[in-house]
Write a protein that holds these residues in place. Structure first.
Motif, PDB file in Angstrom:
ATOM      1  N   ALA A  51      78.528 -16.320 -25.349  1.00  0.00           N
ATOM      2  CA  ALA A  51      77.410 -16.434 -24.411  1.00  0.00           C
ATOM      3  C   ALA A  51      76.890 -17.864 -24.344  1.00  0.00           C
ATOM      4  CB  ALA A  51      76.286 -15.489 -24.830  1.00  0.00           C
ATOM      5  N   CYS A  52      77.727 -18.819 -24.720  1.00  0.00           N
ATOM      6  CA  CYS A  52      77.278 -20.230 -24.782  1.00  0.00           C
ATOM      7  C   CYS A  52      76.759 -20.685 -23.414  1.00  0.00           C
ATOM      8  CB  CYS A  52      78.408 -21.125 -25.246  1.00  0.00           C
ATOM      9  SG  CYS A  52      77.981 -22.868 -25.256  1.00  0.00           S
ATOM     10  N   ARG A  53      75.571 -21.265 -23.452  1.00  0.00           N
ATOM     11  CA  ARG A  53      74.917 -21.721 -22.231  1.00  0.00           C
ATOM     12  C   ARG A  53      75.657 -22.915 -21.626  1.00  0.00           C
ATOM     13  NH1 ARG A  53      71.553 -25.446 -22.167  1.00  0.00           N
ATOM     14  NH2 ARG A  53      71.385 -25.486 -24.422  1.00  0.00           N
ATOM     15  N   VAL A  54      76.331 -23.666 -22.463  1.00  0.00           N
ATOM     16  CA  VAL A  54      76.969 -24.899 -22.002  1.00  0.00           C
ATOM     17  C   VAL A  54      78.366 -24.645 -21.422  1.00  0.00           C
ATOM     18  CG1 VAL A  54      77.824 -27.165 -22.741  1.00  0.00           C
ATOM     19  CG2 VAL A  54      75.599 -26.350 -23.529  1.00  0.00           C
ATOM     20  N   CYS A  55      79.172 -23.849 -22.123  1.00  0.00           N
ATOM     21  CA  CYS A  55      80.568 -23.689 -21.680  1.00  0.00           C
ATOM     22  C   CYS A  55      80.849 -22.284 -21.161  1.00  0.00           C
ATOM     23  CB  CYS A  55      81.523 -24.033 -22.811  1.00  0.00           C
ATOM     24  SG  CYS A  55      81.458 -22.848 -24.175  1.00  0.00           S
ATOM     25  N   GLY A  56      79.860 -21.425 -21.186  1.00  0.00           N
ATOM     26  CA  GLY A  56      80.068 -20.058 -20.715  1.00  0.00           C
ATOM     27  C   GLY A  56      81.045 -19.284 -21.586  1.00  0.00           C
ATOM     28  N   GLU A  66      86.267 -30.180 -25.404  1.00  0.00           N
ATOM     29  CA  GLU A  66      85.815 -29.103 -26.263  1.00  0.00           C
ATOM     30  C   GLU A  66      84.290 -29.014 -26.208  1.00  0.00           C
ATOM     31  OE1 GLU A  66      86.401 -30.662 -30.086  1.00  0.00           O
ATOM     32  OE2 GLU A  66      85.918 -28.810 -31.115  1.00  0.00           O
ATOM     33  N   CYS A  67      83.775 -27.791 -26.164  1.00  0.00           N
ATOM     34  CA  CYS A  67      82.322 -27.617 -26.140  1.00  0.00           C
ATOM     35  C   CYS A  67      81.736 -28.069 -27.471  1.00  0.00           C
ATOM     36  CB  CYS A  67      81.963 -26.152 -25.875  1.00  0.00           C
ATOM     37  SG  CYS A  67      80.190 -25.872 -25.916  1.00  0.00           S
ATOM     38  N   ILE A  68      80.900 -29.114 -27.427  1.00  0.00           N
ATOM     39  CA  ILE A  68      80.351 -29.637 -28.679  1.00  0.00           C
ATOM     40  C   ILE A  68      79.178 -28.800 -29.176  1.00  0.00           C
ATOM     41  CG2 ILE A  68      81.118 -32.022 -28.340  1.00  0.00           C
ATOM     42  CD1 ILE A  68      78.284 -32.678 -27.344  1.00  0.00           C
ATOM     43  N   VAL A  69      78.798 -27.792 -28.363  1.00  0.00           N
ATOM     44  CA  VAL A  69      77.688 -26.946 -28.795  1.00  0.00           C
ATOM     45  C   VAL A  69      78.219 -25.769 -29.611  1.00  0.00           C
ATOM     46  CG1 VAL A  69      75.790 -25.480 -28.016  1.00  0.00           C
ATOM     47  CG2 VAL A  69      76.257 -27.645 -26.867  1.00  0.00           C
ATOM     48  N   CYS A  70      79.207 -25.059 -29.069  1.00  0.00           N
ATOM     49  CA  CYS A  70      79.655 -23.847 -29.763  1.00  0.00           C
ATOM     50  C   CYS A  70      81.101 -23.929 -30.260  1.00  0.00           C
ATOM     51  CB  CYS A  70      79.499 -22.630 -28.849  1.00  0.00           C
ATOM     52  SG  CYS A  70      80.793 -22.519 -27.602  1.00  0.00           S
ATOM     53  N   HIS A  71      81.820 -24.948 -29.879  1.00  0.00           N
ATOM     54  CA  HIS A  71      83.242 -25.083 -30.244  1.00  0.00           C
ATOM     55  C   HIS A  71      84.026 -23.819 -29.919  1.00  0.00           C
ATOM     56  CE1 HIS A  71      82.392 -28.919 -32.203  1.00  0.00           C
ATOM     57  NE2 HIS A  71      81.291 -28.335 -32.620  1.00  0.00           N
TER      58      HIS A  71
HETATM   59 ZN    ZN Z   1      80.077 -23.635 -25.758  1.00  0.00          ZN
END
Ligand code: ZN
Lengths: 345, 680
Positions: free
Chosen positions: A273-278, A263-268
């Motif tokens: 537009a999350c930079r980490v998980c797109g 799971e993306c820990i930045v945006c969940h």
């Molecule tokens: Zn994310």
């Protein structure tokens, strides 16, 4: 009254004068030296003088002198005891909030810290840590791992060659082969180390980075074991609540193969537009699978008797994700302002 | 690979939403990397794998979805409008190398009106990320992205002699490709030639002057199968990668060639074309279908979950495998030709697992029967050494293993560098032969970015060719200090670092390892200023150097401040075994100390004095420290003064003053026989 007795009286005054001022033990010792010093002590000199007196005077003077000696010796003992209780004047800081005394310490490199954190988790599960050469042959890096010559599967492992036979290992997987060649199952190892790819630098790629590889071989090892162990590992690294998923993938040296996303820990998954998980909400973290039967055959392990699982994970990329570092190059620029942030953990 | 939702509907009846489809694709391992909506269609960019050429067309992806949903594939019908003249009247095909070209199908379509594609075709072509060119070119791309079978269309009238010859290129033959570049061919490359020249590089790209133009009326369709390795080698050598070569390298289904030719011809019918009668199909060595045995028991053994037999059969049938039960729960599976990846039982088990769903496989602890001790404690030792370095104030860095040969040559490391055959840049074309150049670069980097002092170390490998021309990689430790050493007190300034800050940490590293035979010797080395370097020795083994780095060398990196560096052969150091550790009892009786100051010749080093002091054979002498070295005008010229404090202790009683006085006399007389000393 003899001259000597006069001196005794004079010295008694002198002694009292000095002793009344004494506070520290050191001063007692100075006073003792003044009177009993081996060469110039006042009493030492008086005893010398005593020897020169005529016999009729010697007796009385001698008694007086000895009495005086005992007297001040006793007083010195008392003074010493008293002096002990007198503490030297301590310096008291006016401002206790001033900074303390801090010797400069050095910081570990974040990749070392992250690698160590990973090693600790696996060592706690009974794995041992192995290593192997960074300069490899095509056989160990590719062929033994079931990459046929001239197969497009090699495209994902762009290689830096030294000559036609030697190359810089593109993954830590050749160490799997080296260990299985010299050791019979059960095998339970992890292999952290440097790997090299012929990739142009961009925010997530560099021609050198760190990987950690894991391998378990024994009778009765299943895909369920792979799942259970990697789930525990990821939770130990990212916390109990992290969500993860296994999806089918392809690696020449495992069958079945899987990739694990967390799971993306930045945006969940909340930020398209999350930079980490797109925006997918998932971040690919490792590749894994059951050891391919052909790999077992290449190292003379019978795939009918034994099975095993393996995984590989990029340490740099995982650390980037965990610490939210936007660019991989920071790890190798060695800017102290970056490096010295990672002292916790 | 881009996949269109609408296009998939040509192959299956999709009742699921585009969003659901993305989830299903992920579940079976066709990972959706991105989703785009274009003109009411949904385009998925999916990850495909080198062993799955069948997923490089919509048909293959549709087949996977159909198997997952348990629905049939639609049967497609490609009717042909034919003229009453056989294909062989128009073209003669000859395959000279049936290994490199195991199958070659050809079909002629006459009277095609070349022009812009209609909207439906344009939409498909653009969906997969291509640009629409004209109806004929678009049709060949359409077929390729539908079936995963690349085809090529020639202008029939430009094929000289009406002959197609599949052969290896002649020496020095050239071809101008559709992209306009002139390519010199090599003799192992397979070409499609006419009577007099190559008209295409087989499976990779067509030639310019046999290609389709607006004037083209009659078309020759090539739908063939080529050897993957040959295609890959040629494409790599020529630096070409096309949709065709990408697929052929991955081994295209040998049985899709006829179907693709007919599909293309049928589509050309819509633009006035009429096909000649009969597909030419040269397929001399028919491939037999493979069979693989699958045991239900083995599925459970490998996956750790019991999967019902009917699920296994249903799934594999859905994927086009034909299962025959050999005995109870053991099947012989006949593999369809499009699944080039399925060769062993494990491959079939993966198919079962994929469709069963990895998420439904339970999670279990990997059993452990015994714990193994590490073979050595090298890693633990390295970490302890790093801790010593941290405590001493050194920060850890990690540098690339690559080096710039020009800069590295300044250092004269004495090692024969290993050059890379295909480096990323000439400035990273060798492997480093020392850690210090990297540390110097880090130092400059940090001085240019606000640092007042740089105190760093790296543990890592250096690489070189040994005397036997074998590659060697050995683990080293590099340490560097330069600039200001920060003060522990907040209100006092730091001081300039120096040689002894570096030497202190080196000494402590050895002590920490429990090794007690450390010594230093003056030793000139190309890294260091003359007379300002020491060899680090353990007994008689050289384990490294330290000193002041040569200002010429570091000046080339624009490092102007003095820098002190050490390089230690860590691998050798870690092999040294300390004596087993046993604690020493705490003494019961007090020790007595006596100081002695004496003059010696100026050339006598601390270390030499220490060696001599160690030779003293005096009872009850427990230890000694040298606590002062003095040189000054008050001393006779050419002399220096050392002060040593000796500690005495008796194990079973308190020493008497007179005894110690006597021992000091012994020390003085013994020392006089070792060194010329003069008491102060
Ligand atoms: Zn994310």
């Amino acid at each position: 009254m003899s001259i000597l007795e006069n001196k005794i009286r004079e010295y008694r005054h002198l002694f009292e004068e000095h002793s009344s001022k004494i506070k520290e033990k050191r001063e007692v010792e100075e006073l003792r030296q003044l009177f009993f010093g081996r060469k110039k002590g006042l009493l030492t000199l008086l005893f010398e003088e005593l020897k020169t007196l005529p016999p009729e005077e010697k007796k009385a003077a001698g008694r007086a002198l000895n009495e005086f000696k005992e007297e001040i010796q006793q007083q010195l003992v008392q003074l010493e005891l008293k002096a002990k209780t007198v503490r030297p004047q301590e310096k008291i800081a006016e401002d206790l909030t001033l900074p303390g005394w801090k010797p400069y310490w050095g910081a570990p490199h974040p990749l070392t810290l992250f690698q160590l954190a990973i090693e600790k988790i696996f060592v706690s599960m009974g794995f041992t840590v192995e290593d192997g050469p960074e300069i490899e042959t095509d056989y160990y890096n590719f062929e033994a791992l079931n990459f046929p010559p001239h197969h497009p599967a090699r495209d994902s492992w762009d290689t830096l060659y030294i000559n036609d036979k030697l190359l810089l290992r593109t993954h830590t997987s050749p160490v799997q082969i080296r260990v299985m060649e010299k050791k019979k199952p059960p095998i339970r190892i992890i292999i952290p180390g440097k790997v090299f790819r012929r990739e142009t630098a961009d925010p997530t790629h560099l021609p050198m980075f760190y990987q950690v590889e894991g391998l378990v071989v024994d009778r009765g090892i299943t895909f369920a074991h792979l799942k259970g162990t990697l789930e525990y590992f990821i939770k130990a690294l990212f916390g109990e609540k992290i969500k993860l998923r296994f999806r089918p993938s392809f690696f020449p040296f495992t069958e079945p193969s899987a990739e694990v996303d967390i799971e993306c820990i930045v945006c969940h998954g909340q930020d398209p537009a999350c930079r980490v998980c797109g925006g997918s909400g998932w971040k690919e973290i490792l590749g894994a699978g059951m050891v391919d039967p052909q790999v077992f055959k290449n190292v003379n392990i019978d795939p009918e008797k034994y099975s095993g699982w393996a995984f590989g994970l990029g340490i740099d990329r995982t650390a980037m994700f965990a610490y939210q570092i936007p660019e991989i190059r920071y790890f190798y620029e060695n800017d102290l302002r970056f490096l010295r942030q990672f002292n916790r953990k | 690979m881009k996949i269109s939702y609408d296009w998939l509907k040509e192959f299956i009846d999709l009742t699921i939403t585009p969003r659901q489809l993305a989830e299903y694709l992920n579940q079976i391992g066709l990972m959706v990397e991105s989703v785009e909506e274009i003109e009411g269609d949904t385009i998925y960019d999916i990850e495909t794998y080198a062993n799955r050429p069948d997923t490089l067309g919509h048909l293959g992806v549709a087949r996977e979805i159909a198997a997952l949903l348990g629905i049939p594939l639609k049967i497609q019908n490609w009717p042909l409008t034919e003229i009453d003249q056989p294909t062989s009247d128009f073209i003669d095909i000859q395959v000279m190398d049936s290994h490199l070209c195991p199958r070659y199908c050809g079909l002629v379509v006459k009277g095609v009106k070349v022009g812009p594609s209609p909207d439906w075709l344009k939409k498909r072509i653009e969906a997969v990320g291509l640009r629409s060119i004209n109806n004929v070119v678009d049709i060949s791309n359409y077929v390729c992205f539908a079936l995963g079978q690349p085809i090529h269309t020639f202008d029939l009238n430009k094929i000289r002699g009406s002959r197609i010859i599949v052969r290896k290129a002649f020496k020095d033959e050239t071809i101008r490709t559709l992209e306009g570049s002139l390519i010199k061919l090599e003799s192992e490359m397979l070409v499609i030639a006419d009577e007099s020249r190559p008209v295409a590089i087989a499976g990779i790209i067509g030639g310019e002057d046999s290609g389709i133009t607006e004037e083209t009326r009659d078309i020759f369709i090539e739908s063939a199968n080529f050897d993957p390795v040959s295609i890959r080698l040629t494409a790599k050598k020529l630096g070409l990668s096309t949709e065709a070569s990408y697929r052929f390298e991955r081994n295209v289904d040998i049985n899709s060639a006829p179907q693709a030719a007919i599909m293309a011809a049928s589509l050309l019918n819509r633009f006035g074309g009429r096909a000649a009668r009969g597909l030419l199909d040269i397929y001399p060595n028919q491939k037999k279908s493979r069979t693989v045995t699958l045991r239900l028991q083995r599925i459970a053994e490998l996956l750790g979950v019991e999967i019902p037999a009917d699920f296994v059969v249903r799934t594999l049938n859905g994927l086009g495998l034909k299962l025959k039960e050999q005995k109870e729960n053991v099947w012989i599976a006949e593999i369809p030709s499009f699944r080039v990846d399925l060769e062993r039982e494990a491959d079939l088990i993966e198919e079962v697992a994929r469709f069963y769903g990895y998420d439904r496989i339970p999670s279990e602890v990997t059993p452990v029967k015994h714990f193994e001790l590490p073979s050595d404690f090298k890693k633990e030792k390295i970490w302890s050494l790093k801790e010593v370095l941290f405590h001493h104030g050194f920060n850890e860095v990690i540098n690339f293993s690559f080096a710039d040969p020009e800069k590295e040559s300044l250092w004269q490391t004495g090692h024969q560098a290993i050059h890379l055959q295909n480096p990323i840049s000439s400035r990273a074309s060798i492997l480093r032969t020392s850690l210090l150049p990297g540390l110097v670069e880090n130092t400059v980097w940090n001085f240019n970015r606000e640092a007042e002092g740089v105190h760093i170390f790296e543990t890592g490998k250096i690489y070189f060719w040994d005397e036997e021309e074998s590659p060697r990689e050995i683990l080293n430790l590099g340490i560097l200090t330069s600039g200001i050493w920060p003060s522990p007190a907040w209100n006092e300034p730091g001081k300039e670092t120096d040689f002894f800050i570096l030497k202190g940490v080196v000494e402590d590293l050895i002590i920490y390892l429990g090794l007690d035979s450390l010594s230093f010797e003056p030793g000139d080395h190309p890294f260091f200023e003359p007379g300002q370097a020491l060899k680090i020795l353990l007994k008689n083994d050289l384990i490294g150097y330290l000193g002041r780095l040569k200002s010429d060398i570091i000046g080339a990196y624009e490092l102007e401040k003095p820098a002190f560096g050490a390089e230690i052969y860590l691998e050798e150091l870690l092999e040294k075994q300390p004596k087993p550790f046993v604690f020493k009892p705490i003494p019961k009786f007090p020790r007595v100390s006596r100081d002695l100051s004496f003059l010696v010749e100026e050339g006598l080093s601390y270390q030499e004095l220490w060696k001599q002091l160690q030779k003293l054979n005096v009872p009850n002498l427990e230890s000694f420290v040298v606590y002062d070295r003095f040189k000054g005008e008050s001393l006779p010229p050419g002399k220096i003064s050392f002060s040593v404090r000796f500690f005495f202790r008796h194990q079973s009683r308190t020493l008497q003053t007179e005894e110690v006085d006597q021992l000091m006399q012994d020390i003085i007389s013994q020392l006089k026989t070792f060194v010329k000393i003069q008491l102060r």
